[in-house]
Design an enzyme around this catalytic site. Structure first.
Site, PDB file in Angstrom:
ATOM      1  N   LYS A 225     -69.584 -13.341 -40.543  1.00 64.25           N
ATOM      2  CA  LYS A 225     -69.824 -12.142 -41.355  1.00 64.25           C
ATOM      3  C   LYS A 225     -69.183 -12.230 -42.729  1.00 64.25           C
ATOM      4  CE  LYS A 225     -70.310 -11.244 -37.844  1.00 64.25           C
ATOM      5  NZ  LYS A 225     -71.102 -11.983 -36.846  1.00 64.25           N
TER       6      LYS A 225
ATOM      7  N   SER B 193     -76.012 -14.967 -31.104  1.00 65.08           N
ATOM      8  CA  SER B 193     -75.247 -15.953 -31.844  1.00 65.08           C
ATOM      9  C   SER B 193     -76.212 -16.992 -32.378  1.00 65.08           C
ATOM     10  CB  SER B 193     -74.283 -16.609 -30.868  1.00 65.08           C
ATOM     11  OG  SER B 193     -73.966 -17.910 -31.297  1.00 65.08           O
TER      12      SER B 193
HETATM   13  C1  LIG Z   1     -69.495 -18.263 -32.062  1.00 61.09           C
HETATM   14  C2  LIG Z   1     -70.662 -18.578 -32.959  1.00 61.09           C
HETATM   15  C3  LIG Z   1     -71.385 -19.787 -32.439  1.00 61.09           C
HETATM   16  O1  LIG Z   1     -70.188 -18.826 -34.219  1.00 61.09           O
HETATM   17  C4  LIG Z   1     -71.544 -17.380 -33.137  1.00 61.09           C
HETATM   18  O2  LIG Z   1     -70.821 -16.250 -33.499  1.00 61.09           O
HETATM   19  C5  LIG Z   1     -72.719 -17.490 -34.098  1.00 61.09           C
HETATM   20  O3  LIG Z   1     -73.218 -16.435 -34.463  1.00 61.09           O
HETATM   21  O4  LIG Z   1     -73.213 -18.555 -34.428  1.00 61.09           O
HETATM   22 MG   LIG Z   2     -71.793 -14.842 -34.771  1.00 68.57          MG
END
Ligand SMILES: CC(C)(O)[C@@H](O)C(=O)O
Ligand SMILES: [Mg+2]
Length: 557
Positions: free
Chosen positions: A125, A472
């Site tokens: 973020k 993610s």
């Molecule tokens: C933990 C990670 C893999 O970084 C995830 O938060 C993402 O959004 O890629």
């Molecule tokens: Mg992430």
């Protein structure tokens, strides 16, 4: 030309006596008062590998700023580690940290009259948050990405954070034992840097370098390399050029630049979070962009990169064969990018690339455009009765393009994880995880623990997962997120019951549940929105302000 357009409000106005007295205390001498002042926003903090080296890098940035005869003031903002908070209620704070980062950089730089901003972000973020602030401030700005982590090595396997998540699925299904699990965890993250595959951090850094707000190579230079330290020092001189040319973010953050970013994200197979974040960045910049633009570019952009999570390689490998500039160079040559967009070098993307090498001969990470991994992009924007305002699917082609199955409904991420452990999820199911949306979660948690458990359990090809939460960048499989409207605000996803038939069509871009209108009306009569899960504090403010996922979850609409 005066380069201290903003700070002069404090340093050159005779009546600003308090300002001048306090600036003397920070170490300024009389001759420093007409130098530009640069705010250096470090997202450094000790508790996250993505961020733990950033305060040290910020000092190098400061050295470069001072060498360019300017004043550098390091300040700090916050962060949330997705990798650490994943699978817990802590993750509800993740997405809103983007807006807190944006607000805090805007606050410090505007209140203190900095002439320019150099941001040092690390975790997911941090990058969009930095750019949102840069766009709002519209003062010369550069993002120096903290850099990617190196892969972990164990028995000649390349490990990363997602290996840890997937090892859990292997452990619970007894494919590996406790010791093997521990070995993966101890070797997955060998030091500083953001998660190494084409996950969200590397995706956003690549997008922002492509937009033109980072120096070339910023997104692929590893965090712990000498090249990263050198990039930090170079940022000062680059900032001086931006001030001299009055090259403000509004001249860089154009519609064409966003189109370039979407194209590169798709070619690289980047995270679905890019949809949220690019929409939010465009909102801050006043650029018109909507979710359907992602479909338009996905339809005409090939998916080229054999990078994790769906492929083999990590960002450091891409750096070794030419990095993101070499990918841009390929895409520009093939007519996929606008070369005339300005960047923080003071030159256009095309001018930058003229001086830089293309992909290394013989490399196998980036496929040629004539033989892509998939002819069109991996991101699809789906509509249908389950998502009247849109949903985002990640379909790399390995999972097929259609899925019709039986709804298995869970009202939270925790419930779904329990359901998987209890063997409730079976081949042919469409796992539905709801009340995880921007307001309902709140905060749209990433379902990485769930998707990894499904993968680790060997169900990756046999179940689909849909949610009003998000994913993610490490998630792969047949997944649809960002379902809008979300369950909390009465989206049809709230009314689905176990056993309903759900179909997902990634060719026609549809997502439907097969329930009659009469049945929908009956279920709706019995439905009341549950109470919000936060009653005060940061998450409560978030629920009050956040827009839908289809609008990028911005908090200032
Ligand atoms: C933990 C990670 C893999 O970084 C995830 O938060 C993402 O959004 O890629
Ligand atoms: Mg992430």
């Amino acid at each position: 030309m005066e380069l201290n357009k903003y700070s002069s409000r404090l340093t050159q106005v005779r009546s600003q006596v308090g300002s001048r007295a306090m600036l003397y205390a920070t170490g300024l001498k009389e001759e420093d008062f007409d130098k530009p002042q640069i705010g250096i926003a470090s997202m450094g903090w000790d508790g996250n590998p993505c961020n733990m080296h950033l305060n040290e890098l910020a000092e190098l940035v400061k050295n470069g700023v001072v060498d360019a005869s300017m004043i550098g003031y390091v300040f700090h903002t916050i962060g949330v580690s997705d990798g650490i908070s994943m699978g817990t209620t802590g993750m509800k704070y993740s997405l809103q940290s983007r807006d807190i980062i944006a607000d805090s950089i805007e606050t410090v730089a505007a209140a203190q009259w900095y002439d320019g901003v150099i941001a040092l972000p690390g975790c997911d973020k941090n990058m969009p948050g930095s750019v949102m602030a840069m766009a709002r401030l519209n003062r010369p700005s550069i993002m120096v990405y903290g850099g990617t982590i190196r892969p972990g090595n164990f028995h000649s396997n390349k490990l990363d954070i997602v290996s840890a998540f997937e090892a859990w699925g292997q452990y619970v299904t007894k494919k590996i034992d406790e010791d093997e699990l521990d070995d993966v965890l101890k070797h997955a993250c060998p030091g500083a840097g953001a998660c190494g595959g084409m996950y969200t951090a590397n995706t956003m850094a690549s997008a922002i370098e492509t937009i033109g707000l980072s120096l070339p190579y910023s997104s692929s230079i590893p965090a712990t390399s000498d090249d990263k330290r050198e990039e930090c020092v170079r940022a000062g001189a680059a900032m001086k050029t931006l001030l001299e040319k009055e090259l403000t973010p509004d001249k860089i953050l154009t519609r064409k630049a966003f189109e370039n970013a979407i194209t590169v994200v798709i070619a690289l197979g980047g995270s679905t979070n890019a949809v949220l974040h690019l929409l939010a960045m465009a909102h801050s910049a006043g650029v018109e962009l909507d979710i359907d633009d992602f479909q338009r570019f996905s339809d005409k952009t090939p998916f080229l990169a054999d990078l994790k999570p769906s492929g083999k390689f990590v960002m450091e490998d891409l750096y070794d064969v030419g990095g993101v500039p070499a990918v841009q160079k390929l895409l520009l040559k093939e007519g996929f990018l606008h070369g005339d967009c300005l960047t923080v070098t003071g030159k256009t993307m095309e001018e930058n690339l003229e001086e830089l090498p293309g992909l290394k001969e013989g490399q196998t990470i980036i496929s040629p455009v004539s033989e892509p991994i998939k002819k069109t992009g991996h991101l699809s924007i789906l509509y249908g009765n389950l998502a009247e305002e849109g949903a985002v699917a990640k379909i790399t082609g390995k999972e097929g393009t259609h899925f019709k199955g039986t709804a298995r409904v869970f009202n939270s991420e925790e419930e779904s994880l329990q359901g998987i452990s209890d063997g409730k999820v079976q081949s042919g199911d469409v796992v539905i995880i709801r009340y995880e949306g921007p307001k309902g979660g709140p905060g749209m948690r990433e379902m990485l623990s769930v998707t990894s458990a499904i993968m680790g359990a060997g169900l990756g090809n046999d179940v689909a997962l849909i949610t009003d939460g998000r994913f993610s960048g490490g998630t792969h499989g047949f997944v649809v997120g960002h379902i809008t409207p979300e369950a909390q605000t009465g989206g049809l996803i709230a009314l689905v019951e176990d056993g309903d038939t759900v179909s997902i069509d990634a060719v026609e871009n549809r997502i439907e549940v097969d329930i009659s209108d009469a049945e929908i009306a009956r279920r709706r009569k019995n439905w009341n929105p549950p109470a919000y899960k936060a009653k005060r504090g940061a998450l409560f403010k978030y629920i009050r302000n956040v827009s839908s996922a289809s609008q990028g979850c911005v908090t200032d609409a």
